[in-house]
Design an enzyme around this catalytic site. Structure first.
Site, mmCIF file in Angstrom:
data_model
loop_
_atom_site.group_PDB
_atom_site.id
_atom_site.type_symbol
_atom_site.label_atom_id
_atom_site.label_comp_id
_atom_site.label_asym_id
_atom_site.label_seq_id
_atom_site.Cartn_x
_atom_site.Cartn_y
_atom_site.Cartn_z
ATOM 1 N N LYS A 1 10.502 -0.057 2.601
ATOM 2 C CA LYS A 1 10.226 -1.196 3.286
ATOM 3 C C LYS A 1 8.941 -1.761 3.137
ATOM 4 O O LYS A 1 7.867 -0.815 2.997
ATOM 5 C CB LYS A 1 10.510 -0.889 4.642
ATOM 6 C CG LYS A 1 10.685 -2.058 5.657
ATOM 7 C CD LYS A 1 10.830 -1.648 7.106
ATOM 8 C CE LYS A 1 10.974 -3.153 7.995
ATOM 9 N NZ LYS A 1 11.261 -2.663 9.297
ATOM 10 N N SER B 1 15.143 -5.852 11.462
ATOM 11 C CA SER B 1 14.136 -6.155 10.717
ATOM 12 C C SER B 1 14.390 -5.555 9.179
ATOM 13 O O SER B 1 14.007 -5.995 8.166
ATOM 14 C CB SER B 1 12.761 -6.259 11.092
ATOM 15 O OG SER B 1 12.126 -4.923 11.173
ATOM 16 N N SER C 1 15.524 -2.078 15.063
ATOM 17 C CA SER C 1 15.354 -2.629 13.594
ATOM 18 C C SER C 1 15.815 -1.812 12.414
ATOM 19 O O SER C 1 15.809 -2.114 11.221
ATOM 20 C CB SER C 1 13.701 -2.902 13.103
ATOM 21 O OG SER C 1 13.420 -4.177 13.642
#
Lengths: 494, 95
Positions: free
Chosen positions: A79, A159, A183
């Site tokens: 990420k 997210s 998330s």
């Protein structure tokens, strides 16, 4: 030869060890898949092909000598929130333009120590603020899943939308992700993947771009419960560089996966039965209860009375911490810089230009609730409510409950550019209604794909555990995965 | 409690985010929607409840107060948009 990208992490690891294929071949297969699919899915914001090939070559040398770590030669997506030395790290924000850290985050350091290969950096909501991956400066990630007989584009959740989409579409063997209010678990549920948010303090936050420090936790997204357990064993561990890192031995989480649920007490919280909850979600929840009972667990109705206050309390605590954490982006030390006539002008223009709308909205809310005269009414009140939310869980666990079963999300994946959610920020926030309590209480939570809705889209169940008892979550999650017995492979259109 | 246009501008100044005149109304509406949503916290009885300071029961670790890292200013400024001799450059602050 079979498509190597379709192997689970565990199977790829076994294949590498048995010298059935090399990490260079496996990594090459993933890089080709990224090259072929990323333009449509937008899961990666940076691909590190050269670095990946070099790491794979080094892993192959070790594997050939019968050596190597637990993740030797396994290609992962990272990420964009994790600092990776010399590599694109921008939290999918314009304000961190061209930022390339001089250091490596502790979690990714642990992964490279164990032999993993980095394929690139994954798209996400800007600064991890969002539930649909639409707030990214790099544009939305597209969910590999589509409804039956439809080619409408759906969100992968957020997210960690890039992480979930990349894992689901075979663009990496597994991915790192982070979870501040849901998330990891919400995008996992929306893409038919497994995601676990560990107990607060289990994974180091050092080198992870900060959003809300008292809630942020790193964790994996993977294609199976076992893969998630393997990833988490490598990601976890005490780190003196994070003052909230917990000095506790890391178990071999994969060893707990097949432990079963016989004799466990599973709590079913009545407050998670929300008004207007779709019948499909309710039915899935009942199915989950039946599976756990069939495997020997005792199911008990429980009450967590402060559940409904978790989301409003979160929307005070998280923006407050964010407004403080994001004060560092000032156009001076790194990233974007606009020209101003004086220093204040430079700050204001750079920040107006560099932050997206959702991020600015949250900084504004955070600044307001921390400002003179409002601090007690909002921030202190929210932190008191947080104490009560945590106490709800403590009472239930002290009463003999081993884990709690809930739905993971209030719905399946929704459309990109949803008009209702665009008009009302609170509607988007409601996506996290089942996951946010876990962050507020610092507990571990896992989302496991368990069924599909009428349109053929994946739906997930969530299990919430006691502090540092992720092993029970892997065991119970595996029972749900095995009982469902569904192949969560999207039909490839990209 | 609801915010007015003047408050939106004040918060923008505190947060060092330039709010253009044409954006004030949108921010005002959005902030009031969110504040309206969190208002329900007021109905919770919190008498005698301590505000949370640490989600896990732990005492903050301490270490000896000495320098353990540093000595590489060029790395510190490596990502800065404007530098000179390993210093960050900003517009003139003091006349």
């Amino acid at each position: 030869m079979t498509d190597l990208t379709r192997l689970t992490l565990a199977a790829a690891r076994a294949g590498l060890k048995a010298r059935e294929f090399t990490s260079s071949e496996l990594t090459g297969a993933y890089l080709s898949a990224i090259e072929g699919g990323n333009a449509k899915l937008n899961a990666y914001v940076a691909v590190t092909a050269e670095q990946a090939s070099a790491q794979a070559k080094a892993s192959d040398a070790k594997l050939a000598a019968g050596q190597g770590g637990p993740l030797e030669g396994i290609p992962l997506g990272i990420k964009d929130l994790f600092a990776t030395k010399g590599v694109h790290t921008q939290a999918a924000s314009h304000i961190l333009d061209s930022f390339k850290p001089e250091y490596e985050s502790s979690v990714t350091s642990n992964l490279w120590r164990d032999g993993a290969v980095m394929l690139g950096k994954l798209n996400m909501d800007e600064f991890a603020m969002g539930s649909s991956n639409e707030t990214s400066y790099y544009g939305p990630v597209i969910n590999p899943w589509r409804a039956n007989n439809s080619n409408a584009q759906l969100v992968p959740g957020g997210s960690s939308g890039g992480s979930a989409a990349a894992v689901s579409s075979w663009l990496c063997a597994a991915a790192t992700a982070t979870d501040t209010g849901g998330s990891i678990r919400q995008p996992a549920a929306l893409t038919g993947t497994v995601g676990i948010k560990p107990t607060y303090g289990r994974c180091s936050r050092w080198g992870v771009v900060a959003f809300a420090s008292s809630l942020d936790q790193a964790g994996p997204i993977a294609r199976t419960v076992e893969d998630a357990a393997i990833m988490m064993t490598s990601m976890s561990g005490f780190d003196p560089k994070d003052s909230t890192s917990v000095d506790l031995a890391v178990p071999d989480f994969a060893a707990a996966v097949e432990r079963g649920v016989k004799g466990l007490v599973i709590g079913i919280p009545r407050e998670y039965r929300m008004d207007g909850m779709p019948a499909e979600i309710e039915a899935l929840w009942q199915q989950g209860i039946a599976w756990l009972k069939a495997e020997g667990a005792t199911v008990r109705d429980i009450s967590l009375p402060h559940t409904k206050y978790a989301l409003p309390a979160y929307y005070i605590v998280a923006p407050a911490e964010a407004s403080s954490n994001l004060a560092r982006y000032d156009g001076v030390k790194y990233g974007l810089r606009d020209t101003g006539k004086d220093i204040t002008d430079l700050y204001e223009l750079t920040r107006a230009d560099g932050f997206g709308r959702e991020v600015k909205r949250r900084i504004m809310i955070g600044t307001y609730v921390l400002s003179a005269g409002y601090y007690d009414a909002y921030y202190v009140q929210a932190q008191k409510v947080r104490t009560l939310i945590k106490r709800d869980f403590e009472i239930v666990f002290n009463d003999g409950v081993d884990a709690i079963l809930t739905p993971a999300t209030p719905s399946a994946a929704f459309g990109i550019g949803d008009e209702d959610m665009k008009a009302d920020p609170v509607k988007m926030y409601l996506n996290d209604v089942f996951t946010v309590t876990v962050n507020m209480a610092g507990l571990p939570g896992i989302a496991v794909p368990a069924g599909k809705d009428g349109a053929g889209l994946p739906l997930g169940l969530q299990l919430i555990g006691k502090p540092f008892d992720e092993e029970t979550l892997f065991a119970a999650g595996r029972v749900i995965e095995r009982s469902a017995g569904i192949d969560f492979s999207p039909d490839k259109w990209w | 409690m609801s915010v007015d246009a003047a408050t939106v501008k004040r918060i923008g100044r505190l947060a060092r985010i330039r709010i253009e005149e044409g954006e004030v109304e949108t921010y005002r509406n959005e902030l009031n929607t969110i504040l309206g949503f969190v208002e329900q916290l007021g109905e919770v009885d919190v008498s005698g409840v301590e505000p949370m300071t640490s989600v896990m029961p732990m005492t903050l670790r301490r270490r000896e107060d000495k320098v353990t890292d540093g000595g590489y200013p060029e790395k510190i400024v490596a990502n800065a948009p404007l530098t000179e001799d390993n210093f960050f450059m900003v517009p003139k602050v003091v006349e």
